[in-house]
Design a protein around this motif. Structure first.
Motif, PDB file in Angstrom:
ATOM      1  N   LEU A   1      -5.726   5.339   1.819  1.00  0.00           N
ATOM      2  CA  LEU A   1      -4.526   6.173   1.598  1.00  0.00           C
ATOM      3  C   LEU A   1      -4.243   6.335   0.091  1.00  0.00           C
ATOM      4  CD1 LEU A   1      -2.455   4.987   4.518  1.00  0.00           C
ATOM      5  CD2 LEU A   1      -3.407   7.185   4.547  1.00  0.00           C
ATOM      6  N   ILE A   2      -4.422   5.050  -0.560  1.00  0.00           N
ATOM      7  CA  ILE A   2      -3.845   5.195  -1.910  1.00  0.00           C
ATOM      8  C   ILE A   2      -4.861   6.047  -2.589  1.00  0.00           C
ATOM      9  CG2 ILE A   2      -4.056   3.895  -3.938  1.00  0.00           C
ATOM     10  CD1 ILE A   2      -3.168   1.444  -2.426  1.00  0.00           C
ATOM     11  N   ILE A   3      -6.320   6.189  -2.451  1.00  0.00           N
ATOM     12  CA  ILE A   3      -7.221   6.823  -3.214  1.00  0.00           C
ATOM     13  C   ILE A   3      -6.944   8.418  -2.923  1.00  0.00           C
ATOM     14  CG2 ILE A   3      -9.751   7.483  -3.500  1.00  0.00           C
ATOM     15  CD1 ILE A   3      -8.966   4.814  -4.671  1.00  0.00           C
ATOM     16  N   LEU A   4      -6.751   8.715  -1.211  1.00  0.00           N
ATOM     17  CA  LEU A   4      -6.540   9.888  -1.071  1.00  0.00           C
ATOM     18  C   LEU A   4      -5.139  10.597  -1.667  1.00  0.00           C
ATOM     19  CD1 LEU A   4      -7.438   9.846   2.750  1.00  0.00           C
ATOM     20  CD2 LEU A   4      -8.704  10.802   0.587  1.00  0.00           C
ATOM     21  N   THR A   5      -4.164   9.714  -1.808  1.00  0.00           N
ATOM     22  CA  THR A   5      -2.811  10.214  -2.411  1.00  0.00           C
ATOM     23  C   THR A   5      -3.408  10.727  -3.895  1.00  0.00           C
ATOM     24  OG1 THR A   5      -1.614   8.680  -0.917  1.00  0.00           O
ATOM     25  CG2 THR A   5      -0.493   9.403  -2.993  1.00  0.00           C
ATOM     26  N   LYS A   6      -3.916   9.766  -4.622  1.00  0.00           N
ATOM     27  CA  LYS A   6      -4.233   9.929  -6.114  1.00  0.00           C
ATOM     28  C   LYS A   6      -5.098  11.222  -6.297  1.00  0.00           C
ATOM     29  CE  LYS A   6      -2.438   6.229  -7.250  1.00  0.00           C
ATOM     30  NZ  LYS A   6      -0.902   6.245  -7.504  1.00  0.00           N
ATOM     31  N   ILE A   7      -6.018  11.477  -4.987  1.00  0.00           N
ATOM     32  CA  ILE A   7      -6.703  12.960  -5.334  1.00  0.00           C
ATOM     33  C   ILE A   7      -5.940  14.209  -5.059  1.00  0.00           C
ATOM     34  CG2 ILE A   7      -8.631  14.025  -4.093  1.00  0.00           C
ATOM     35  CD1 ILE A   7     -10.145  11.187  -3.638  1.00  0.00           C
ATOM     36  N   GLU A   8      -5.125  13.813  -4.030  1.00  0.00           N
ATOM     37  CA  GLU A   8      -3.944  14.924  -3.690  1.00  0.00           C
ATOM     38  C   GLU A   8      -3.352  15.336  -4.904  1.00  0.00           C
ATOM     39  OE1 GLU A   8      -0.547  15.802  -0.402  1.00  0.00           O
ATOM     40  OE2 GLU A   8      -1.190  13.746  -0.870  1.00  0.00           O
TER      41      GLU A   8
ATOM     42  N   ARG B   1       3.125  11.172   6.600  1.00  0.00           N
ATOM     43  CA  ARG B   1       2.362  10.129   5.812  1.00  0.00           C
ATOM     44  C   ARG B   1       3.272   8.766   6.569  1.00  0.00           C
ATOM     45  NH1 ARG B   1       1.235  10.831  -0.048  1.00  0.00           N
ATOM     46  NH2 ARG B   1      -0.222  12.299   1.113  1.00  0.00           N
ATOM     47  N   ASP B   2       4.459   8.884   6.522  1.00  0.00           N
ATOM     48  CA  ASP B   2       5.469   7.954   6.764  1.00  0.00           C
ATOM     49  C   ASP B   2       5.230   7.491   8.341  1.00  0.00           C
ATOM     50  OD1 ASP B   2       6.624   7.917   4.412  1.00  0.00           O
ATOM     51  OD2 ASP B   2       8.439   8.780   4.929  1.00  0.00           O
ATOM     52  N   ILE B   3       5.104   8.541   9.267  1.00  0.00           N
ATOM     53  CA  ILE B   3       4.857   8.273  10.496  1.00  0.00           C
ATOM     54  C   ILE B   3       3.597   7.669  10.684  1.00  0.00           C
ATOM     55  CG2 ILE B   3       4.451   9.404  12.967  1.00  0.00           C
ATOM     56  CD1 ILE B   3       6.306  11.672  11.869  1.00  0.00           C
ATOM     57  N   PHE B   4       2.599   7.848   9.912  1.00  0.00           N
ATOM     58  CA  PHE B   4       1.370   7.295  10.103  1.00  0.00           C
ATOM     59  C   PHE B   4       1.468   5.800   9.824  1.00  0.00           C
ATOM     60  CE2 PHE B   4      -2.925   5.681   8.094  1.00  0.00           C
ATOM     61  CZ  PHE B   4      -3.312   5.772   9.362  1.00  0.00           C
ATOM     62  N   TYR B   5       2.057   5.453   8.496  1.00  0.00           N
ATOM     63  CA  TYR B   5       2.290   3.863   8.180  1.00  0.00           C
ATOM     64  C   TYR B   5       3.068   3.363   9.261  1.00  0.00           C
ATOM     65  CZ  TYR B   5       0.522   3.882   3.495  1.00  0.00           C
ATOM     66  OH  TYR B   5      -0.178   3.932   2.177  1.00  0.00           O
TER      67      TYR B   5
ATOM     68  N   SER C   1       0.852  -1.074  -0.023  1.00  0.00           N
ATOM     69  CA  SER C   1      -0.045   0.067   0.150  1.00  0.00           C
ATOM     70  C   SER C   1       0.930   1.243   0.013  1.00  0.00           C
ATOM     71  CB  SER C   1      -1.160   0.002   1.215  1.00  0.00           C
ATOM     72  OG  SER C   1      -1.664   1.319   1.225  1.00  0.00           O
ATOM     73  N   TYR C   2       1.876   1.224   0.864  1.00  0.00           N
ATOM     74  CA  TYR C   2       2.757   2.289   0.778  1.00  0.00           C
ATOM     75  C   TYR C   2       3.542   2.703  -0.532  1.00  0.00           C
ATOM     76  CZ  TYR C   2       6.799   5.334   2.387  1.00  0.00           C
ATOM     77  OH  TYR C   2       7.977   5.939   2.255  1.00  0.00           O
ATOM     78  N   LEU C   3       4.037   1.585  -1.067  1.00  0.00           N
ATOM     79  CA  LEU C   3       4.532   1.573  -2.246  1.00  0.00           C
ATOM     80  C   LEU C   3       3.641   2.458  -3.508  1.00  0.00           C
ATOM     81  CD1 LEU C   3       6.720  -1.494  -2.392  1.00  0.00           C
ATOM     82  CD2 LEU C   3       7.790   0.786  -2.120  1.00  0.00           C
ATOM     83  N   LEU C   4       2.564   1.900  -3.487  1.00  0.00           N
ATOM     84  CA  LEU C   4       1.691   2.373  -4.148  1.00  0.00           C
ATOM     85  C   LEU C   4       1.188   3.926  -4.122  1.00  0.00           C
ATOM     86  CD1 LEU C   4      -1.230  -0.575  -4.713  1.00  0.00           C
ATOM     87  CD2 LEU C   4       0.577   0.105  -6.195  1.00  0.00           C
ATOM     88  N   SER C   5       1.083   4.266  -2.891  1.00  0.00           N
ATOM     89  CA  SER C   5       0.678   5.554  -2.406  1.00  0.00           C
ATOM     90  C   SER C   5       1.782   6.487  -2.703  1.00  0.00           C
ATOM     91  CB  SER C   5       0.078   5.561  -1.253  1.00  0.00           C
ATOM     92  OG  SER C   5       1.153   5.442  -0.237  1.00  0.00           O
ATOM     93  N   GLU C   6       3.052   6.017  -2.483  1.00  0.00           N
ATOM     94  CA  GLU C   6       4.133   6.778  -2.816  1.00  0.00           C
ATOM     95  C   GLU C   6       4.965   6.596  -4.335  1.00  0.00           C
ATOM     96  OE1 GLU C   6       4.993   9.216  -0.503  1.00  0.00           O
ATOM     97  OE2 GLU C   6       3.118   8.724   0.624  1.00  0.00           O
ATOM     98  N   SER C   7       4.404   6.370  -5.131  1.00  0.00           N
ATOM     99  CA  SER C   7       4.656   5.791  -6.342  1.00  0.00           C
ATOM    100  C   SER C   7       5.695   6.795  -7.044  1.00  0.00           C
ATOM    101  CB  SER C   7       3.913   5.117  -7.455  1.00  0.00           C
ATOM    102  OG  SER C   7       2.904   6.166  -7.556  1.00  0.00           O
ATOM    103  N   LYS C   8       5.470   8.167  -6.660  1.00  0.00           N
ATOM    104  CA  LYS C   8       5.993   9.312  -7.483  1.00  0.00           C
ATOM    105  C   LYS C   8       7.453   9.730  -6.762  1.00  0.00           C
ATOM    106  CE  LYS C   8       2.178  11.393  -9.634  1.00  0.00           C
ATOM    107  NZ  LYS C   8       1.594  12.644  -9.979  1.00  0.00           N
TER     108      LYS C   8
END
Length: 224
Positions: free
Chosen positions: A125-132, A91-95, A32-39
């Motif tokens: 988290l993945i969805i919110l990251t894409k929206i952000e 976000r890292d701290i939350f993970y 999940s982390y890798l998908l949300s932080e793919s950039k």
């Protein structure tokens, strides 16, 4: 001999079960982390930590006997989050908290709760990251510019920054090469779909073709 070990260590079998399930939840969280932080380039050590942390915490919870001891142990484990808090990405701290919660759920044999927690929170988290990324523009990067000692630091690059960047913040200024050069590190947010080569070319003209680096930090909080 193995049977004797099993009889003497009543926590061995549940601990192994918790380790396996904890590793599974850790892998899901890391995915999940890798998908949300793919950039950006995530730290490999941080990803590995997310994978093994739920398993380690689940064993700690398994070995706890009474409710009071459990409360003390959980408080001690959560205190370890300090290693991610100074400094750190929120976000890292939350993970880290998410992996710790998954480990606690596994150690208390609340397997379904842990699974739902990781799946639901990870998906959100993945969805919110894409929206952000869609609504708030590009992600922050680090820009390091080397300039000669006689160059004005304050206003030299303002015109180029206004043209290509939406946000600029000075992170550090330090000397190099026996004080003959300055290295300025910025945290910047590029405007959407800018020509990065043109941006760097204009900066090179201003700084006398000295070294310029633009990119994501290498690791959790490293500055390029």
């Amino acid at each position: 001999m193995f049977n004797q070990i099993l009889q003497n260590d009543i926590l061995l079998v549940p601990s192994i079960k918790h380790i396996v399930f904890g590793l599974f939840l850790g892998l899901m969280t890391a995915f999940s982390y890798l998908l949300s932080e793919s950039k950006k380039r995530p730290s490999s050590s941080f990803v590995v930590t997310m994978i093994v942390l739920p398993a380690a915490i689940s064993v700690v919870i398994t070995m706890v006997g009474s409710n009071m001891a459990k409360a003390v142990s959980i408080a001690g484990v959560f205190a370890l989050v300090r290693f991610r808090s100074v400094p750190g990405d929120a976000r890292d701290i939350f993970y880290v908290f998410l992996t710790m919660a998954a480990g606690i759920a596994t150690g208390m044999e609340c397997y379904f709760t842990g699974l739902v927690l990781v799946l639901v929170i990870g998906f959100v988290l993945i969805i919110l990251t894409k929206i952000e990324a869609h609504h708030f523009g590009n992600e922050a990067k680090f820009l390091k510019i080397t300039i000669p000692e006689n160059m004005n630091i304050k206003d030299t690059f303002d015109e180029v920054f206004d043209k290509y960047l939406s946000e600029v913040k000075v992170i550090s200024v330090k000397t190099s090469n026996m004080g003959t050069l300055f290295q300025i590190t910025y945290e910047v947010v590029p405007k959407k779909d800018i020509d990065e080569k043109a941006f760097l070319d204009e900066l090179r003209i201003l700084n006398g073709n000295l070294n310029i680096v633009l990119g994501f930090p290498e690791g959790d909080n490293a500055v390029l």
